[in-house]
Design an enzyme around this catalytic site. Structure first.
Site, PDB file in Angstrom:
ATOM      1  N   GLU A   1       4.871  11.221  -2.115  1.00  0.00           N
ATOM      2  CA  GLU A   1       5.719  10.451  -1.105  1.00  0.00           C
ATOM      3  C   GLU A   1       6.669   9.535  -2.006  1.00  0.00           C
ATOM      4  O   GLU A   1       7.755   8.706  -1.514  1.00  0.00           O
ATOM      5  CB  GLU A   1       4.795   9.657  -0.341  1.00  0.00           C
ATOM      6  CG  GLU A   1       3.917  10.264   0.842  1.00  0.00           C
ATOM      7  CD  GLU A   1       3.073   9.473   1.662  1.00  0.00           C
ATOM      8  OE1 GLU A   1       3.789   8.537   2.152  1.00  0.00           O
ATOM      9  OE2 GLU A   1       1.865   9.684   1.891  1.00  0.00           O
TER      10      GLU A   1
ATOM     11  N   GLU B   1       0.632  -1.251   0.098  1.00  0.00           N
ATOM     12  CA  GLU B   1       0.014   0.007   0.025  1.00  0.00           C
ATOM     13  C   GLU B   1       0.950   1.215   0.067  1.00  0.00           C
ATOM     14  O   GLU B   1       1.330   1.682   1.242  1.00  0.00           O
ATOM     15  CB  GLU B   1      -0.758   0.082   1.143  1.00  0.00           C
ATOM     16  CG  GLU B   1      -2.153   0.678   0.989  1.00  0.00           C
ATOM     17  CD  GLU B   1      -1.791   2.290   1.339  1.00  0.00           C
ATOM     18  OE1 GLU B   1      -1.399   2.916   0.419  1.00  0.00           O
ATOM     19  OE2 GLU B   1      -2.234   2.660   2.495  1.00  0.00           O
TER      20      GLU B   1
HETATM   21  N1  SAH Z   1       1.164  -1.984   4.650  1.00  0.00           N
HETATM   22  C1  SAH Z   1       0.687  -1.238   5.616  1.00  0.00           C
HETATM   23  C2  SAH Z   1       1.505   0.125   5.918  1.00  0.00           C
HETATM   24  C3  SAH Z   1       1.298   1.028   4.637  1.00  0.00           C
HETATM   25  S1  SAH Z   1       1.933   2.662   4.995  1.00  0.00           S
HETATM   26  C4  SAH Z   1      -0.762  -0.991   5.763  1.00  0.00           C
HETATM   27  O1  SAH Z   1      -1.315  -1.360   4.427  1.00  0.00           O
HETATM   28  O2  SAH Z   1      -1.675  -0.537   6.547  1.00  0.00           O
HETATM   29  C5  SAH Z   1       3.635   2.259   4.115  1.00  0.00           C
HETATM   30  C6  SAH Z   1       4.619   1.571   4.767  1.00  0.00           C
HETATM   31  O3  SAH Z   1       5.843   1.679   4.070  1.00  0.00           O
HETATM   32  C7  SAH Z   1       4.979   2.644   6.144  1.00  0.00           C
HETATM   33  O4  SAH Z   1       4.999   1.828   7.216  1.00  0.00           O
HETATM   34  C8  SAH Z   1       6.541   3.027   5.674  1.00  0.00           C
HETATM   35  O5  SAH Z   1       7.449   3.011   6.784  1.00  0.00           O
HETATM   36  C9  SAH Z   1       6.936   1.746   4.793  1.00  0.00           C
HETATM   37  N2  SAH Z   1       7.879   1.985   3.918  1.00  0.00           N
HETATM   38  C10 SAH Z   1       7.916   3.355   2.863  1.00  0.00           C
HETATM   39  N3  SAH Z   1       9.064   3.059   2.069  1.00  0.00           N
HETATM   40  C11 SAH Z   1       9.718   1.850   2.437  1.00  0.00           C
HETATM   41  C12 SAH Z   1      10.786   1.285   1.953  1.00  0.00           C
HETATM   42  N4  SAH Z   1      11.533   1.763   0.989  1.00  0.00           N
HETATM   43  N5  SAH Z   1      11.236   0.195   2.521  1.00  0.00           N
HETATM   44  C13 SAH Z   1      10.640  -0.350   3.692  1.00  0.00           C
HETATM   45  N6  SAH Z   1       9.508   0.239   4.265  1.00  0.00           N
HETATM   46  C14 SAH Z   1       8.764   1.219   3.389  1.00  0.00           C
END
Ligand code: SAH
Length: 377
Positions: free
Chosen positions: A147, A138
């Protein structure tokens, strides 16, 4: 997901590939919010988002059964846990922040710790012992691309997805629509109040402290214009505020898209107006689809849309881009829009946009083109 609390303070975080992103700055400005359960809960409470991902996984369980899944940015671990519940053999749940610890705990408490392996780190750096059948993530920000997290999903796909693997979601689209809204009036009022206040400040500083601040008026005005009138506004609109035909300005196939394809978005669209109204803004939103791939289609296509909806919105809402001045439009008029969106030079996760609108009335009268700069911060 949709967050970026420190947008204003994020000035040093690198640019769109030209300069390498400073990881420490990116952590301070971008990742930090995701380490809070408070913020994860906001996403977990978005019913439209949750229902769509839940249906996407469970109604397409054959894509997951016995398969290896990579969850990019697992956050609280919700998508990884669902993947395990849908029958995955193994789920690699990668999360950059300390939220990884909570995800691990949640997987344990829900009896899937033997399947869900939470790995703390960025997906760009992670090493997996095997390739995966499914990538679920997501990654969508405001107006889809804010973002710039899709870059990380692309990186994960190119490194770890099997040739016949599938992406969840599989497709994404960006939309623009002409709307009517009173938001601009309020913002213009706030802007005028701020400038009146500045005039008083200039007078007082001269009177009491003997320094003329007027040399800074232009810069102060520009700063406030950007803040009040040129920054997009978050809103969950009612569908009756949409006064013309929405247009798709970008389509993304998550299986094949490259970072170059999403670094800039340019589009030229014509929107037909369907009622007499004051066209005061454009609204932008996105949808994503879960339909597997041509080679490996899903059982049921699921849509997650963030379009205006009278039954409630999402935490993404829509982005409202004010048009100054607003236009009086009538049924049958056409508005041509040239749109561009590039990443901000100061912070690759924020966007600079430009809209040129040209009204062609049904009567044949053409209005001069007006260009507006907008910031998605
Ligand atoms: N999958 C969860 C969170 C979505 S928010 C849900 O659907 O509820 C996106 C998440 O991705 C955040 O927690 C952020 O810290 C993580 N994230 C973003 N870029 C990332 C990267 N390059 N590597 C690992 N985690 C990442």
């Amino acid at each position: 997901m949709a967050s970026l609390p420190n947008a204003a303070g994020a000035a040093a975080s690198g640019s769109s590939g030209a300069r390498p992103v400073d990881k420490e700055v990116d952590f301070a400005n971008y990742f930090c919010t995701y380490a809070y359960l408070y913020h994860q809960k906001e996403m977990l409470c978005d019913r439209v988002r949750m229902d769509a991902y839940h249906s996407a996984v469970f109604r397409n369980a054959p894509h997951f059964k016995g398969k290896v899944v990579l969850d990019v940015g697992t956050g609280s671990g919700i998508l990884a846990i669902w993947s395990a519940q849908a029958g995955a053999r193994k789920v690699f749940a990668v999360e950059a922040t300390n939220m990884a610890e909570h995800a691990r705990e949640l997987a344990r408490a829900n009896g899937v710790a033997d399947i869900v392996e939470v790995i703390q780190g960025t997906v760009e750096d992670v090493e997996l012992p095997e390739k995966v059948d499914v990538i679920i993530s997501e990654w969508m920000g405001y107006f889809l691309l804010r973002e710039s997290m899709f870059d990380s999903v692309i990186c994960a796909r190119d490194r770890w997805l099997k040739p016949d693997g599938v992406m969840y979601p599989s497709h994404a689209r960006m939309w623009l629509a002409p709307i009517r809204t009173g938001l601009g009036d309020k913002k213009r009022e706030d802007f005028d109040i701020a400038m009146d206040d500045w005039s008083l400040f200039v007078q007082d500083t001269q009177t009491y402290y003997g320094v003329n601040m007027n040399a800074l008026t232009k810069a102060y005005r520009a700063e406030h214009e950007k803040y009040y009138l040129k920054s997009s506004i978050w809103n969950n609109l009612h569908p009756n505020q949409v006064i013309g035909q929405p247009a798709v300005i970008k389509e993304i196939d998550c299986l094949t898209a490259t970072v170059d394809e999403i670094r800039e978005v340019r589009a030229q669209v014509t929107m037909s107006i369907r009622m007499e109204a004051r066209l005061s803004a454009l609204a932008g939103w996105f949808d994503v689809h879960f339909r597997g791939s041509a080679q490996n289609p899903g059982v049921e296509e699921i849509e997650l849309t963030t379009a205006p909806d009278e039954h409630g919105g999402t935490h993404w809402g829509q982005q409202v881009f004010l048009l100054t001045p607003p236009l009086s439009v009538n049924k049958g008029d056409n508005v041509n829009i040239s749109f561009s969106m590039v990443r901000s030079k100061e912070n690759h996760r924020l966007m600079d946009m430009e809209f040129t609108n040209e009204l062609h009335e049904l009567s044949g009268r053409k209005h001069p083109a007006v260009t507006t700069k907008m910031y998605l911060e």
